[in-house]
Structure formats: C-alpha cells, structure tokens
Design a protein around this motif. Structure first.
Motif, PDB file in Angstrom:
ATOM      1  N   LYS A   4       0.859  -1.198   0.000  1.00 40.48           N
ATOM      2  CA  LYS A   4       0.000   0.000   0.000  1.00 40.48           C
ATOM      3  C   LYS A   4       0.883   1.232   0.000  1.00 40.48           C
ATOM      4  O   LYS A   4       2.018   1.199   0.463  1.00 40.48           O
ATOM      5  N   GLU A   8      -2.413   6.432  -2.073  1.00 41.15           N
ATOM      6  CA  GLU A   8      -3.546   5.685  -2.639  1.00 41.15           C
ATOM      7  C   GLU A   8      -4.742   5.662  -1.691  1.00 41.15           C
ATOM      8  O   GLU A   8      -5.854   5.362  -2.111  1.00 41.15           O
ATOM      9  N   ILE A   9      -4.535   5.962  -0.413  1.00 45.27           N
ATOM     10  CA  ILE A   9      -5.571   5.918   0.617  1.00 45.27           C
ATOM     11  C   ILE A   9      -6.265   7.273   0.761  1.00 45.27           C
ATOM     12  O   ILE A   9      -7.478   7.352   0.940  1.00 45.27           O
ATOM     13  N   LEU A  26      -4.585   1.884   6.538  1.00 45.05           N
ATOM     14  CA  LEU A  26      -3.722   1.169   5.608  1.00 45.05           C
ATOM     15  C   LEU A  26      -4.040  -0.313   5.539  1.00 45.05           C
ATOM     16  O   LEU A  26      -4.078  -0.895   4.455  1.00 45.05           O
ATOM     17  N   GLU A  31      -8.135  -7.837   5.401  1.00 48.86           N
ATOM     18  CA  GLU A  31      -6.847  -8.251   4.840  1.00 48.86           C
ATOM     19  C   GLU A  31      -6.185  -9.367   5.652  1.00 48.86           C
ATOM     20  O   GLU A  31      -5.089  -9.819   5.328  1.00 48.86           O
TER      21      GLU A  31
END
Length: 131
Positions: A4, A8-9, A26, A31
């Motif tokens: 990550k 992108e978050i 994150l 996950e």
C-alpha cells in the motif's frame, strides 16, 4: 503480499475523518493480518477523549508534540517523535495535541474500516470484515 501507499488511501473510503482526527487506514480486518494499521493525524490544539473498550491499541508518534493523560486522574506523559504508548488495559485517556500529531496506530482486533468513536470514545466491536 500486500503493498500500500498512503497516497492511494487519501481521499478514499479508507480516509476517515473524526472531529479532531483523520485516520488513513492502511490495513483492515478484511486483509486477514490479525491487526489493523492506520496513519493518523490529530489536529493541533485539540483534545480527544477515548477508551477503546473493544480493542487494544499501540501508537507510535512520528511528528508533532502533545501529551496523553490516563483518565480520570492518572499520570500525564509527553508525546513527541519517537514516543510509543500502548493502551494494554483498555485505558480511558485524553490525547492533547499542541501541534499536529502524526501517528502510526495498530489495533487488535483489527477495525473493519469506517469506525468512528462512539459516546464513550470507543470503536464498536468488530463484526463483518471489509477490504
């Protein structure tokens, strides 16, 4: 492998805003890592009272200055870059940010994604995992 990048978050559903904080999530329960990890900003000049009744949390400060007080009348500890604190007894606490704090927060059990603090300053118990 999970890879990550914070960029992108930011601005997605994993970028959750509270009244005094901004949690960029994150890693989440979906996950399957057994914990969640957040890059969190605490706004300068704010106080946030929390008590994670359903989670244990460890926090590592990477930027800013502030303090944490164990409530109701426990000790107060200074917070700055390099400071780690762990709420290993579901401690009720008040986090005061003198300047903006940037912190890496780890929760066990992991949060699912959209949690915000309830009236007690806690996240609800985990139910359904989201990715």
């Amino acid at each position: 492998m999970i890879v990550k990048n914070l960029n992108e978050i930011i601005g997605t559903e994993r970028d959750v805003h509270g009244e005094t904080w901004n949690s960029r999530r994150l890693l989440l329960a979906g996950e399957n890592m057994g914990f969640s990890m957040h890059d969190t900003l605490i706004h300068a000049g704010t106080e946030t009272t929390m008590c994670y009744e359903n989670h244990l949390e460890a926090v590592y400060t990477i930027e800013g200055e502030g303090e944490i007080q164990v409530l109701p009348d426990g000790p107060t500890y200074p917070i700055g870059p390099g400071t780690l604190y762990a709420l290993n007894e579901n401690d009720r606490h008040c986090l005061r940010a003198k300047t903006q704090l940037r912190m890496v927060c780890v929760f066990n059990p992991p949060v699912t994604g959209r949690e915000v603090h309830n009236a007690n300053g806690a996240y609800p118990a985990a139910t359904v995992a989201e990715t």
